[in-house]
Design an enzyme around this catalytic site. Sequence first.
Site, PDB file in Angstrom:
ATOM      1  CG  HIS A   1      -1.977  75.290  27.573  1.00 45.06           C
ATOM      2  ND1 HIS A   1      -3.310  75.663  27.636  1.00 45.06           N
ATOM      3  CD2 HIS A   1      -1.874  74.532  26.464  1.00 45.06           C
ATOM      4  CE1 HIS A   1      -3.969  75.136  26.625  1.00 45.06           C
ATOM      5  NE2 HIS A   1      -3.119  74.454  25.895  1.00 45.06           N
TER       6      HIS A   1
ATOM      7  CE1 TYR B   1      -6.102  65.084  27.121  1.00 45.66           C
ATOM      8  CE2 TYR B   1      -5.829  66.468  25.174  1.00 45.66           C
ATOM      9  CZ  TYR B   1      -6.165  66.332  26.510  1.00 45.66           C
ATOM     10  OH  TYR B   1      -6.542  67.429  27.246  1.00 45.66           O
TER      11      TYR B   1
ATOM     12  CB  SER C   1      -7.586  69.253  23.410  1.00 44.13           C
ATOM     13  OG  SER C   1      -7.201  70.004  22.293  1.00 44.13           O
TER      14      SER C   1
ATOM     15  CB  THR D   1      -9.922  71.204  27.173  1.00 43.17           C
ATOM     16  OG1 THR D   1      -9.092  70.766  28.259  1.00 43.17           O
ATOM     17  CG2 THR D   1      -9.363  72.473  26.559  1.00 43.17           C
TER      18      THR D   1
END
Length: 639
Positions: free
Chosen positions: A353, A467, A469, A480
């Site tokens: 990532h 959360y 994104s 993001t």
Amino acid sequence: APGRRGYSSAGAAEFLHRSIVPTMHYQKSLPRLPVPKLEDTIKRYLNAQKPLLNDEQFRKTEELAHAFEKGVGRELHEQLVAQDNQNKHTSYITGPWFDMYLKAREPVVLNFNAFMSFNPDPKSEYNDQLIRATNMTVSAIRFMKTFRAGYLEPEVFHLNPEKSDTEIFKKIIRFVPSSVSWFGAYMVNAYPLDMSQYFRLFNSTRIPKLDRDELYTDEKAKHLLVLRNGNFYVFDVLDRDGNMLEPSEIQAHLKYILSDNSPAPAFPLGYLTSENRDTWALLRKNLLENGNEEALQKVDSAMFCLSLDDFAIKDFVHLSHTMLHGDAANRWYDKSFNLIITKDGTAGINFEHSWGDGVAVLRFQNEVFKDSTKTPAISPQSQPASVDSSRAVQKLDFKLNDALKAGITKAKQKFDATVESLSLNLIQFQEGGKELLKQKKVSPDAVAQLAFQMAFLRQYDQTVATYESCSTAAFKHGRTETIRPASVYTKKCSEAFVKELSKHSTEELQNLIVECSKYHGRLTKEAAMGQGFDRHLFSLRYLALSKGLALPDFYQDQAYARLNHNIISTSTLVSPAVQLGGFGPVVSDGFGVGYQVQDDWIGCNVSSYPARNGKEFLQCIYKSLEDIFNVLKGKKIGS
């Protein structure tokens, strides 16, 4: 061979398509990611804290926030703005965000890497492991060549495709200079997206180093890395001139690898990429000093990693486990992505990532799926080329000393224990989806997020840090931003449904859902426009630490820590190419929720560790969705 030349000179087979608008046409003129106003950030931060704190806690957090806004926060903010103005070629989040990922010392697998699995090929006979591996590999190489030649259609978000996604518009815009082309697209309500991450899709890897890893890319390398049964193989997929090998040759080499009956190595190297990054960095140093430099160089520079698994997929849970972590012996988690194909032709991508976000990977998956299913390079009738694969394919051998063997054994023990403790569970809610919700004028994403809040309240009697994104790829070097779905509105609505059902009429409940939807819509829009608060506060904290300042009190507030301990971490995607996606929990007492809202169903894929019960959470999500849909349909619901 004349045949080979014919394949290349036709040109069509080398590329997915030839866009008349060059791939990077808009990149120069993309708008810059805005640094939000400090007062807006503080206001948004306090809105997100409100549902998580009692009155006394909130008063304390509010005091700290206002003191920060007037004092040290103001100074840091001004420094950040000045720094941003001096770096107009990038965004304020780029440096801090790369550092956040690359300095993290936890293993990448389960903590950062995510997966997306492909839908099966609509033609069932093409879901054979060898056929699909060949077709997807050829399509991936076509994607890479199309991108590097500048022929890949630019990534554009069309709000009014009838006007902007047309040949005539493309013919005009390609003559508009790159320095202003974005404005031309903007005039017809089209938003070009940042494509600066795409080059890292290929020939790239994350290299473990003490304290901070490095991203490495070698665009000159022409070979593919294939893993099977823990063994490493490489072969060239491009010739000297950069032309792709005939698909029948790629098929022959993959067939050779699939029929190789070498035993699995006693000490599979792949496990090292599942280790703590510092531990792995030291072991890698040992590998290099032990005469493995050339073999590692082949692994690091390979176009991508193709992992061929020797088993078929049993069900969706097995699919998720296989694609999210699988057997570390047959993965190289540090590659920008692993393309995984199992015995029954099920395919998926596991991606690292730090280099990029879902947007780039999803575009790649969409193109590879479309190309490999609509114009497959080989068919079930195709014969592999009669080439000498034993000469073309090189099996990599690694020289291991006792310390390395011990390191691999320990990594395997840790990996097996972690995977053992991970639960993955899924549901498909079949009683409605996007179509019905849009009819009722509520946001589908807001409804899914409301269901998660309601479910957690039902299960644990709490509202916790959540959360979601959101991509900021509409800006140059955007990454993001966080949407904070837990709000005073979702809390009020969830409590009405879970605790006070008898006190509310169906109409009142409908109004509560609509309020949630409106607020969530606002948060989503703000985040996509770079007007969230999380990245801004993160950058100010990063700046303070990089200047050697004492960490401001604001950041030492327990409430700040709790808000960033994301118990419910969520991400969504919908694509014709993707069957399902998922990722691990980001905290040990959390849930990782991958979800998709389709036209007439909603799917959720939940990961958890023993501290939480994912199966029960999903049952509560199902119940919440049922209640929300019934209320929207005007039905009275019972508790």
